[in-house]
Every structure is written in structure tokens, then in C-alpha cells.
Design a protein around this motif. Sequence first.
Motif, mmCIF file in Angstrom:
data_model
loop_
_atom_site.group_PDB
_atom_site.id
_atom_site.type_symbol
_atom_site.label_atom_id
_atom_site.label_comp_id
_atom_site.label_asym_id
_atom_site.label_seq_id
_atom_site.Cartn_x
_atom_site.Cartn_y
_atom_site.Cartn_z
ATOM 1 N N PHE A 1 -12.090 7.806 -2.552
ATOM 2 C CA PHE A 1 -11.382 7.692 -1.278
ATOM 3 C C PHE A 1 -10.447 8.900 -1.170
ATOM 4 O O PHE A 1 -9.596 9.090 -2.050
ATOM 5 N N GLU B 1 -0.248 5.367 0.748
ATOM 6 C CA GLU B 1 -1.376 6.255 1.046
ATOM 7 C C GLU B 1 -1.568 7.316 -0.036
ATOM 8 O O GLU B 1 -0.592 7.888 -0.542
ATOM 9 N N TYR C 1 -6.505 6.346 0.731
ATOM 10 C CA TYR C 1 -6.633 4.931 0.351
ATOM 11 C C TYR C 1 -5.288 4.274 0.569
ATOM 12 O O TYR C 1 -4.230 4.912 0.424
ATOM 13 N N ALA C 2 -5.328 3.004 0.923
ATOM 14 C CA ALA C 2 -4.102 2.196 0.976
ATOM 15 C C ALA C 2 -3.038 2.807 1.879
ATOM 16 O O ALA C 2 -1.875 2.921 1.508
ATOM 17 N N PRO D 1 0.818 -1.215 0.000
ATOM 18 C CA PRO D 1 0.000 0.000 0.000
ATOM 19 C C PRO D 1 0.854 1.270 0.000
ATOM 20 O O PRO D 1 1.998 1.258 0.477
ATOM 21 N N LEU E 1 -5.424 -2.621 6.509
ATOM 22 C CA LEU E 1 -6.199 -1.769 5.604
ATOM 23 C C LEU E 1 -7.689 -1.984 5.847
ATOM 24 O O LEU E 1 -8.118 -3.106 6.113
ATOM 25 N N ASN F 1 -10.975 -1.111 1.122
ATOM 26 C CA ASN F 1 -9.878 -0.801 0.200
ATOM 27 C C ASN F 1 -9.682 -1.911 -0.830
ATOM 28 O O ASN F 1 -9.183 -1.665 -1.930
ATOM 29 N N THR F 2 -10.015 -3.136 -0.433
ATOM 30 C CA THR F 2 -9.802 -4.271 -1.337
ATOM 31 C C THR F 2 -11.108 -4.904 -1.804
ATOM 32 O O THR F 2 -11.114 -5.676 -2.754
ATOM 33 N N TRP G 1 -5.650 5.110 -8.557
ATOM 34 C CA TRP G 1 -5.070 5.305 -7.224
ATOM 35 C C TRP G 1 -3.715 5.969 -7.399
ATOM 36 O O TRP G 1 -2.939 5.568 -8.267
#
Length: 186
Positions: free
Chosen positions: A126, A103, A129-130, A101, A137, A141-142, A168
Amino acid sequence: MQAHALPILSLLALTLAHGNITSPPARLPGPAMSRACGAAAVSAVQSDFTGPLENIPSSSSNSAACNIFLCKGAQFADNADKVQTLTPGETVNFTAALPIPHEGPANVSIVDTATNSVIGEPLLEFESYADEKLAALPKNNTQFSVTIPEDLGGKCEEEGECVLQWFWFGTSAGQTYENCVDFVVV
Ligand SMILES: [Cu+2]
């Protein structure tokens, strides 16, 4: 020699991995992308399907058809067998893998592939995210879902015209991730 090379390759794969959409089926590179973007771009994506756009050599582009910042350069012609048939108001479930991840902001939008422009508002956004600083997380997110708008202004009725794009940007990593799911509305 082979036995020694394998662990190193596995380690590399882990080190390089960042994130991608695993469901619904997203566009992948193929011969049409190779013609549009060059074989080096295809090799870069195939070496790590989770890698960022910044790892893909766009200098090898030999065609106006290649835009790495649209679907990671992946072409409809290589993915015509993956088109999702959806209805207005339908909920579409996504699964993402985020092995590393970073952010930053993320969204899922409907993109008009002819102009690389978002149709309407993002379906999901988002602000953060991540986030790698979190112990775990958030599940969304997934695993997340979007709803196909009731009115797309007559667009997205032809295959290849529209994609559901997951976007993302890992802010401090300076890495952009995109995957595209082809769809039509009926
Ligand atoms: Cu990364």
C-alpha cells in the motif's frame, strides 16, 4: 476506588490503540521474549497489543536475539503453537484492526527471521494505508489477502524460519507497526 479506576483504564486503552493483525494468529510476547528483550519490553507490548514499536523500550535488551524491529521482538519459542501450514499458491486471508489510523505506507512480506530480510518481493503493498483523513477506511485496509509464491527457493520449510510480516509506518505519527505470522510451506 476500583469503580473509579476502571473508566480511566478503558479510556487509556482507547487512546493508546493504533493497530494490529487479529487473524491469522500473530506472534505474541512470552517468557522467551522476556529473556531476550527484557520484562519491560514485554510489559510494553502487553499493555497495548496495538501499540507502535517506538513505545517498546529496547534499551532493556540483554541479548542479540532481541530485535524489536523484527516481529516486535516476539520470539518463535513463545509462538510455536501458532505456525500456519501453507502450500505454494495458497491464498491467506488477513484481518487487521486499525482503531487509530495513521496515513503511511504498508506492506505484507515474507521475512527470513535469521537475517530479518524480505524473501522476494512484497506480497502486498500500500502506498497510502490507514489514512485518517478519509471518512472511512477502504475495506482492504482491514481485510486483505496474499498469495504464497510458488517458489521460495527452498526456504520456509522449517518452523521459525519464515514469517508473514505485516508492516505499516504512520508517516506523520512517526510510528511503526509490525506483526508476524509464523508459517511453513509444504
Ligand atoms: Cu498510533
